[in-house]
Write a protein that holds these residues in place. Structure first.
Motif, PDB file in Angstrom:
ATOM      1  N   ASP A   5     -52.425  74.777   5.850  1.00  0.00           N
ATOM      2  CA  ASP A   5     -52.220  75.381   7.256  1.00  0.00           C
ATOM      3  C   ASP A   5     -51.851  76.958   6.882  1.00  0.00           C
ATOM      4  O   ASP A   5     -52.237  78.037   7.710  1.00  0.00           O
ATOM      5  CB  ASP A   5     -51.014  74.973   8.195  1.00  0.00           C
ATOM      6  CG  ASP A   5     -51.416  73.670   8.716  1.00  0.00           C
ATOM      7  OD1 ASP A   5     -52.614  73.317   8.556  1.00  0.00           O
ATOM      8  OD2 ASP A   5     -50.571  73.251   9.512  1.00  0.00           O
ATOM      9  N   LEU A   6     -50.941  77.143   5.846  1.00  0.00           N
ATOM     10  CA  LEU A   6     -50.538  78.495   5.494  1.00  0.00           C
ATOM     11  C   LEU A   6     -51.826  79.345   5.005  1.00  0.00           C
ATOM     12  O   LEU A   6     -51.906  80.352   5.401  1.00  0.00           O
ATOM     13  CB  LEU A   6     -49.563  78.389   4.561  1.00  0.00           C
ATOM     14  CG  LEU A   6     -47.957  78.062   5.118  1.00  0.00           C
ATOM     15  CD1 LEU A   6     -46.994  78.043   4.128  1.00  0.00           C
ATOM     16  CD2 LEU A   6     -47.778  79.049   5.995  1.00  0.00           C
ATOM     17  N   ALA A   7     -52.607  78.681   4.306  1.00  0.00           N
ATOM     18  CA  ALA A   7     -53.696  79.244   3.715  1.00  0.00           C
ATOM     19  C   ALA A   7     -54.631  79.472   4.569  1.00  0.00           C
ATOM     20  O   ALA A   7     -55.332  80.429   4.513  1.00  0.00           O
ATOM     21  CB  ALA A   7     -54.289  78.313   2.449  1.00  0.00           C
ATOM     22  N   GLY A   8     -54.819  78.801   5.703  1.00  0.00           N
ATOM     23  CA  GLY A   8     -55.712  78.929   6.690  1.00  0.00           C
ATOM     24  C   GLY A   8     -55.585  80.359   7.471  1.00  0.00           C
ATOM     25  O   GLY A   8     -54.744  80.931   7.098  1.00  0.00           O
ATOM     26  N   ALA A   9     -56.409  80.403   8.374  1.00  0.00           N
ATOM     27  CA  ALA A   9     -56.450  81.772   9.239  1.00  0.00           C
ATOM     28  C   ALA A   9     -55.252  82.093   9.951  1.00  0.00           C
ATOM     29  O   ALA A   9     -54.238  81.196  10.065  1.00  0.00           O
ATOM     30  CB  ALA A   9     -57.725  81.910  10.083  1.00  0.00           C
ATOM     31  N   THR A  19     -45.252  59.847  -1.454  1.00  0.00           N
ATOM     32  CA  THR A  19     -46.631  60.302  -0.695  1.00  0.00           C
ATOM     33  C   THR A  19     -46.337  60.954   0.603  1.00  0.00           C
ATOM     34  O   THR A  19     -47.115  62.074   0.802  1.00  0.00           O
ATOM     35  CB  THR A  19     -47.318  58.923  -0.408  1.00  0.00           C
ATOM     36  OG1 THR A  19     -46.632  58.016  -0.354  1.00  0.00           O
ATOM     37  CG2 THR A  19     -48.206  58.875  -1.830  1.00  0.00           C
ATOM     38  N   GLU A  20     -45.185  60.615   1.148  1.00  0.00           N
ATOM     39  CA  GLU A  20     -45.248  61.191   2.509  1.00  0.00           C
ATOM     40  C   GLU A  20     -44.892  62.824   2.322  1.00  0.00           C
ATOM     41  O   GLU A  20     -45.492  63.422   2.944  1.00  0.00           O
ATOM     42  CB  GLU A  20     -44.113  60.504   3.346  1.00  0.00           C
ATOM     43  CG  GLU A  20     -44.528  59.610   4.517  1.00  0.00           C
ATOM     44  CD  GLU A  20     -43.517  58.806   5.072  1.00  0.00           C
ATOM     45  OE1 GLU A  20     -42.381  59.452   5.057  1.00  0.00           O
ATOM     46  OE2 GLU A  20     -43.684  57.813   5.496  1.00  0.00           O
ATOM     47  N   PRO A  54     -39.775  74.348   0.663  1.00  0.00           N
ATOM     48  CA  PRO A  54     -38.649  73.997  -0.478  1.00  0.00           C
ATOM     49  C   PRO A  54     -38.432  72.786  -0.226  1.00  0.00           C
ATOM     50  O   PRO A  54     -38.165  71.982  -1.104  1.00  0.00           O
ATOM     51  CB  PRO A  54     -37.634  75.051  -0.329  1.00  0.00           C
ATOM     52  CG  PRO A  54     -38.227  76.343   0.459  1.00  0.00           C
ATOM     53  CD  PRO A  54     -39.503  75.838   1.314  1.00  0.00           C
ATOM     54  N   GLY A  55     -38.043  72.352   0.994  1.00  0.00           N
ATOM     55  CA  GLY A  55     -37.440  70.757   1.265  1.00  0.00           C
ATOM     56  C   GLY A  55     -38.439  69.939   0.901  1.00  0.00           C
ATOM     57  O   GLY A  55     -37.939  69.067   0.065  1.00  0.00           O
ATOM     58  N   TYR A  56     -39.838  69.869   1.089  1.00  0.00           N
ATOM     59  CA  TYR A  56     -40.899  69.022   0.316  1.00  0.00           C
ATOM     60  C   TYR A  56     -40.604  69.028  -0.841  1.00  0.00           C
ATOM     61  O   TYR A  56     -40.757  67.782  -1.571  1.00  0.00           O
ATOM     62  CB  TYR A  56     -42.144  69.365   1.023  1.00  0.00           C
ATOM     63  CG  TYR A  56     -42.286  69.192   2.471  1.00  0.00           C
ATOM     64  CD1 TYR A  56     -41.648  68.211   3.397  1.00  0.00           C
ATOM     65  CD2 TYR A  56     -43.071  70.299   3.177  1.00  0.00           C
ATOM     66  CE1 TYR A  56     -41.695  68.412   4.678  1.00  0.00           C
ATOM     67  CE2 TYR A  56     -43.318  69.943   4.661  1.00  0.00           C
ATOM     68  CZ  TYR A  56     -42.608  69.104   5.184  1.00  0.00           C
ATOM     69  OH  TYR A  56     -42.636  69.091   6.776  1.00  0.00           O
ATOM     70  N   ARG A  57     -40.625  69.966  -1.478  1.00  0.00           N
ATOM     71  CA  ARG A  57     -40.724  70.423  -3.034  1.00  0.00           C
ATOM     72  C   ARG A  57     -39.398  69.636  -3.604  1.00  0.00           C
ATOM     73  O   ARG A  57     -39.487  68.893  -4.735  1.00  0.00           O
ATOM     74  CB  ARG A  57     -40.787  71.780  -3.360  1.00  0.00           C
ATOM     75  CG  ARG A  57     -42.342  72.358  -3.027  1.00  0.00           C
ATOM     76  CD  ARG A  57     -42.715  73.656  -4.065  1.00  0.00           C
ATOM     77  NE  ARG A  57     -43.711  73.845  -3.752  1.00  0.00           N
ATOM     78  CZ  ARG A  57     -43.940  75.158  -2.983  1.00  0.00           C
ATOM     79  NH1 ARG A  57     -42.987  75.724  -2.374  1.00  0.00           N
ATOM     80  NH2 ARG A  57     -45.308  75.453  -2.548  1.00  0.00           N
ATOM     81  N   LEU A 113     -46.534  68.395   2.421  1.00  0.00           N
ATOM     82  CA  LEU A 113     -46.526  69.643   1.418  1.00  0.00           C
ATOM     83  C   LEU A 113     -48.131  70.093   1.491  1.00  0.00           C
ATOM     84  O   LEU A 113     -48.388  71.414   1.733  1.00  0.00           O
ATOM     85  CB  LEU A 113     -46.285  69.545   0.196  1.00  0.00           C
ATOM     86  CG  LEU A 113     -46.120  70.626  -0.544  1.00  0.00           C
ATOM     87  CD1 LEU A 113     -45.037  71.533  -0.421  1.00  0.00           C
ATOM     88  CD2 LEU A 113     -45.828  70.158  -2.066  1.00  0.00           C
ATOM     89  N   ALA A 114     -49.105  69.198   1.384  1.00  0.00           N
ATOM     90  CA  ALA A 114     -50.501  69.686   1.159  1.00  0.00           C
ATOM     91  C   ALA A 114     -50.882  70.104   2.485  1.00  0.00           C
ATOM     92  O   ALA A 114     -51.518  71.147   2.679  1.00  0.00           O
ATOM     93  CB  ALA A 114     -51.056  68.521   0.681  1.00  0.00           C
TER      94      ALA A 114
END
Lengths: 292, 678
Positions: free
Chosen positions: B150-154, B138-139, B169-172, B144-145
């Motif tokens: 953040d990346l999708a944001g402005a 979950t962490e 990639p680390g999270y994935r 990741l989410a």
């Protein structure tokens, strides 16, 4: 070792050495060997004695962490009950005492008589958790009900909302500080019922309650993770370290010293009661560190 | 030793203090023997010296208890204690009746929880690992989410963007790595649960019919799959129980009211006693303070002497000045108690009326559906007469009570010897009554004897009379080896293995007829008795074997020559002849058992109460405390020289006397019968 020493003595001298000289060399080398551990233990030894609530886990782990933090001190920790905290301090056989209760007047008197001053330092908060078997459907008891159960007025689970069954109440033995503290905090200072069973320690209570579906007992917070038990809330207050002040069955734990502690003892005490690393140890062991 | 050798020996040894070597050795051995006797005497003197102060101290304590009015309060309190017990029986009866309509369902729920707990125990390892992995999972998922959001944001600054991208990639990888392991663990847990449920172990002691068992098993399986929500079967049962109780409550309103009326009737008595209790307690504190005041003063003065600090000295001197050394106002406070006797009589009269009214309102025993409710109500009705009598007695005793009447010495001794309460470290009054400890010790020892004597005697007869030499060489050392097992090890065995085993066995349904079964406690009299029996076997065996050995060979030969069979010779000739030795062996075995400490401390259960003999043989299922156990448990904590300390020595003295008497008895029996033997 004897043999090795002998050879060493022999090879460093002329072969024509007489027997007497050889003997002396052996003796000398033995002396050196015996003296070595003495030299190595020249580091300061801090003696801490008293309560087993503090001395079983908390203080030994604090001591380890303290040493890891780069302090060159060795510890001797003896945990035989809160009463021994004061007798040892008075006799000068320990530098710091641990107690799970405040001192009695009688104890302070003895220090006064000897021309010494007994100084109290708050170490941490402790909550006494009331535990029952996991299979027990009761989740909450009032302080009055707890008093009734441990004084022997209430003897059956059906009286407090459980299924019918005789209650087995497990308590600490009379030498434990927790025994007295629980009596004061949860039992209105009344005497324990003669149907209660006196156990040697927290672990044993947790074990018996964990295997007896009709069992109830009390343990320190550090022991609430034992198998097969669950904590009750008291008067609706959960056993929650963040709300320790609201929980009715909680208390402070103390260090004691003769006068304000100085030197290594003072340093350790200041670290143990205020450093962040020490607070983490306190939490890990199951007590609640003081709020800064 | 021939004379030449003796001379040589003597000649060589002359030197030290004019003693020959032979003399020196003789004196050394003699000295050792007398040293043992001397140390024994020293122990006796020490024991008597420490215990001697108990009787006067105990008497003084009881006098204080009387003069401060605590005795008066305890007399009045009899009314409250008896009432509490009766009220408790009524209450239990009421709840049994209330639960009667949903009893089966409650039992199912209880079984469900108990079995669930046992099943959880079997998969604790993987469950712990799973929890850790789930947390990691979950962490990583959250991080990741967050990063993706953040990346999708402005517009982010490029450096941060790069670092976020680098972390993805680390999270994935963590998720990808952890996910299959979670699945695997979940599978393993499910398998473990299924396996445990299929076995019989987790079901022990739960009397469930096959259908219920299936339902419980299914609910438990589901519980492991979806831990958050209650299984519908469980929720349904809980709702059912709640509903039934709600349904039943108005039907039993009359019962409930009567119970409440009965229980509330005691309020005025309690209200009367409560201020008296405080007054007595305070007076006693004053008495204790007054007693220690001279010492306290001396301590402060000595402290003032010892310090060099002038201000400190002045402070201590002032404190010493402030210590009051005056007798507490016994008479004055006692007047207050005397004044309350009339009030007590009045409230008791009211209490009687209210009790009568409440009893009238109770349902007849026959009307109740639940057997346990009937039983409790019956118990209540049977005890009621006794309680009424105890009220009369309490009123009479309260009237007769005089605070300045001297407490009889004999009575204070009897309070120790046959007192039923051992209460120490109390904030009211410490009672030192030996009976609970004595009965506990005696009962455990008796069980141990009953179990061990047949085994030990049988083994002794077999080894001595029937066994071949090879068997003898195997059996004797093996039995004697038992003595080498440290008793603390046996104690742990008793807690961990024997206790659990006894309780599990006692819960098997077809053994329910055995008195005392099913056992609720792991630590009980039976457990301790069995372990002690094991410990006593070598003592009794060895001594019995010796006794059998001492029977002259001529007896056996004579019997055999007259045509007796081997068995007849053994049972009619040899065993009766050795009987004195056998009795002595049993007595010495008893002495061994009653002095044993570690096992009873660990295993007897630590309940300082006279076992409830009304249960018959079932009494062995209760927990108890012993004389040896209490000494071991409490000596460490008490102040040296305090009354409690001396009380423990008194207990030691009683133990010592018992051992002495037992040994002495064994010697007498041996000596009396040996004359016939030889």
């Amino acid at each position: 070792m004897m043999k090795g020493a002998h050879q060493w003595g022999a090879t460093n001298h002329q072969p024509q050495l007489n027997n007497k000289m050889k003997k002396r060399n052996v003796l000398l080398s033995l002396l050196v060997i015996l003296a070595l551990p003495g030299l190595a233990s020249a580091q300061y030894k801090l003696m801490i004695k008293g309560s087993d609530t503090l001395g079983a886990k908390l203080v030994p782990q604090l001591a380890e962490a303290y040493k890891e933090a780069g302090n060159d001190v060795s510890f001797e920790i003896t945990a035989e009950g809160s009463s021994t905290c004061f007798t040892n301090l008075l006799a000068g056989t320990s530098e710091l005492g641990m107690s799970s209760r405040g001192h009695k007047d009688k104890e302070a008197d003895k220090f006064t008589a000897a021309g010494k001053e007994l100084v109290q330092h708050v170490a941490a908060w402790d909550m006494i958790a009331v535990i029952v078997n996991e299979a027990c459907p009761v989740d909450d008891l009032s302080l009055e009900q707890i008093e009734g159960i441990f004084t022997g007025d209430i003897t059956d689970w059906s009286e407090v909302g459980g299924p019918a069954g005789e209650i087995s109440a497990y308590t600490r033995n009379t030498s434990s500080g927790t025994y007295k503290t629980f009596q004061e905090l949860a039992m209105n200072k009344r005497d324990y019922g003669s149907n209660t069973q006196k156990m040697a320690g927290n672990e044993q209570i947790a074990q018996e309650v964990g295997t007896n579906p009709n069992g109830i007992g009390y343990v320190g917070l550090a022991y609430t993770k034992a198998e097969g038990i669950k904590c009750l809330s008291v008067d609706g207050n959960e056993v929650d370290p963040a709300k320790v002040a609201d929980y009715p069955v909680s208390r402070q734990l103390y260090y004691y010293s003769v006068g304000q502690p100085e030197g290594e003892a003072g340093k350790f005490l200041a670290w143990a009661t205020s450093a962040a690393a020490a607070g983490k140890v306190v939490e890990r062991v199951g007590f609640i560190p003081l709020k800064k | 030793m021939d004379s030449g050798k003796q001379r040589r020996f003597a000649k060589r040894g002359k030197g030290f203090l004019g003693l020959t070597r032979a003399d020196a050795i003789r004196y050394f051995f003699g000295g050792n023997a007398s040293l043992a006797i001397f140390i024994l005497l020293l122990i006796c003197v020490f024991l008597f010296k420490e215990a001697a102060g108990f009787l006067p101290g105990h008497h003084a304590g009881l006098t204080k208890w009387r003069r401060s009015g605590q005795e008066f309060v305890d007399i009045l309190n009899v009314a409250v204690d008896g009432h509490t017990r009766l009220g408790s029986a009524l209450n239990i009866g009421y709840f049994a009746e209330l639960n009667a309509t949903s009893k089966a369902e409650q039992q199912q729920l209880f079984s469900y929880r108990a079995v669930l707990q046992r099943v959880k125990g079997t998969v604790r390892g993987p469950a712990g690992r799973l929890k850790k992995l789930l947390k990691e999972f979950t962490e990583a998922g959250e991080k990741l989410a967050e990063a993706e959001q953040d990346l999708a944001g402005a517009d982010l600054d490029p450096a941060r963007q790069a670092s976020l991208r680098a972390a993805l990639p680390g999270y994935r990888a963590v998720i990808a790595e952890v996910e299959p392991r979670i699945a695997m663990l979940e599978e393993r847990i499910a398998e473990g649960v299924a396996e445990a449920l299929a076995g019989d172990e987790v079901w022990e002691g739960q009397n469930l019919v096959a259908d219920d068992r299936e339902a419980v098993a299914e609910a438990i399986c589901d519980q492991f799959e979806a831990a958050e929500q209650k299984h519908p079967w469980v929720a349904g049962l809980e709702d059912f129980v709640r509903e039934k109780k709600a349904e039943r409550t108005p039907q039993l309103a009359g019962f409930k009211e009567a119970v409440t009326a009965f229980r509330n009737a005691i309020r005025p008595v309690k209200d009367l006693i409560s201020p008296l209790r405080e007054a007595a307690s305070e007076l006693k504190q004053q008495a204790i303070a007054a007693e220690s005041a001279p010492k306290r003063k001396a301590a402060l003065l000595a402290g003032a002497e010892a310090t060099n600090d002038l201000a400190e000295r002045a402070r201590k001197l002032a404190a010493a000045e402030a210590v009051v050394v005056a007798a507490p106002p016994y008479d004055e406070v006692a007047e207050g108690f005397y004044a309350e006797t009339a009030a007590f009589e009045a409230v008791v009269a009211d209490l009687r009326k209210e009790i009568d009214a409440a009893v009238e309102a109770l349902p007849a025993t026959g009307e109740l559906a639940d057997p346990s409710a009937r039983e409790n109500l019956e118990r209540f009705r049977n005890s009621l007469a006794d309680y009424r009598e105890s009220l009369d007695r309490a009123v009479a005793r309260a009237k007769d009570w005089r605070h300045d009447e001297p407490y009889p010495q004999v009575k204070s001794f009897l309070v120790f010897l046959i007192g039923k309460e051992w209460i120490t470290n109390s904030s009211w009054h410490d009672f030192y009554g030996l009976m609970p400890l004595f009965t506990g010790s005696l009962l455990i020892s008796m069980i141990a004897l009953v179990v061990s004597v047949p085994f030990a005697l049988g083994a002794a007869i077999y080894v001595n009379q029937m066994a071949s030499r090879r068997e003898q060489n195997l059996i004797k050392p093996a039995i004697e080896f038992i003595q080498a097992i440290p008793s603390v090890v046996l104690g742990f065995f008793g807690i961990m293995v024997l206790g659990t085993l006894l309780r599990d066995v006692s819960q098997v349904s077809w053994l329910a007829w055995v008195p005392g079964f099913p056992l609720q406690e792991r630590l009980n009299i039976l457990n301790a008795g069995l372990l002690l029996a094991f410990m006593a076997v070598p003592t009794i065996f060895t001594l019995c074997e010796d006794a059998l050995n001492n029977v002259p060979q001529a007896y056996a030969s004579g019997a055999l020559a007259l045509g007796a069979t081997r068995m007849q010779t053994i049972l009619r000739i040899i065993v009766p002849t050795a009987l004195s030795g056998i009795i002595a062996a049993v007595l010495l075995g008893f002495g061994r058992i009653i002095g044993e400490t570690m096992v009873v401390l660990l295993v007897a259960g630590g309940k300082i109460q006279i076992p409830d003999f009304s249960k018959g043989i079932g009494v062995v299922g209760e927990a108890a405390h012993t004389m040896t156990g209490i000494i071991a448990q409490e000596t460490g904590e008490v102040d040296r020289g305090s009354l409690h300390w001396r009380a423990l020595f008194m207990v030691g003295l009683v133990l010592f006397s018992i051992s002495l008497a037992v040994n002495w008895g064994a010697q007498i029996i041996l000596r009396r019968f040996q004359r016939h033997g030889t």
